[in-house]
Design an enzyme around this catalytic site. Sequence first.
Site: not given
Ligand code: RTP
Ligand code: MG
Length: 148
Positions: A9, A49, A112, A115, A126
């Site tokens: 990212k 997203y 974080n 991705h 994707e």
């Molecule tokens: P990613 O898709 O980016 O790989 O991350 P992930 O699967 O671990 O988490 P996901 O639930 O898909 O959430 C996507 C990204 O959204 C941001 N996020 N912000 N502010 C918040 O509460 C919150 N929750 C999620 C995070 O950057 C997450 O990686």
């Molecule tokens: Mg995710």
Amino acid sequence: MEKTFLMVKPDGVQRGLIGEIISRFENKGYKLVSGKLMTVPRELAEQHYAEHKERPFFGELVDFITSGPVFAMIWEGEDVITTARQMMGKTKPSEAAPGTIRGDFGMTVGKNIIHGSDSPASAEREISLWFNKEEQSVYEKTIDAWVY
Ligand code: RTP
Ligand code: MG
């Protein structure tokens, strides 16, 4: 063999972590199939997203992903989708174990570092969203005989 979509990212790019992250997956034994540094068009970020469209953080998430270049990649190997998620660590860096990418380098959920696709269906979606077929290399790695 399984493939997954991983992306350093904008925070990971700015912090100079592209090489560190590539090294972790190379050292593990996975094969790099594609990689490109790119600034993400807003429409692509929104499609990527899309599952989070209704979430309150969606706008911020799209703003962040489009805020600077990302390094998009495809990696290949046995169980790479699940294992890459383990190597990344939990979404919230405060919950990510030491030794994982987010555990070692992340500080907040919004920044974080990396991705990774979360299922075979997401990986397929994707990969085709971010790369066309001509960008995907098909080649043998001689070391694979010692990995598998
Ligand atoms: P990613 O898709 O980016 O790989 O991350 P992930 O699967 O671990 O988490 P996901 O639930 O898909 O959430 C996507 C990204 O959204 C941001 N996020 N912000 N502010 C918040 O509460 C919150 N929750 C999620 C995070 O950057 C997450 O990686
Ligand atoms: Mg995710």
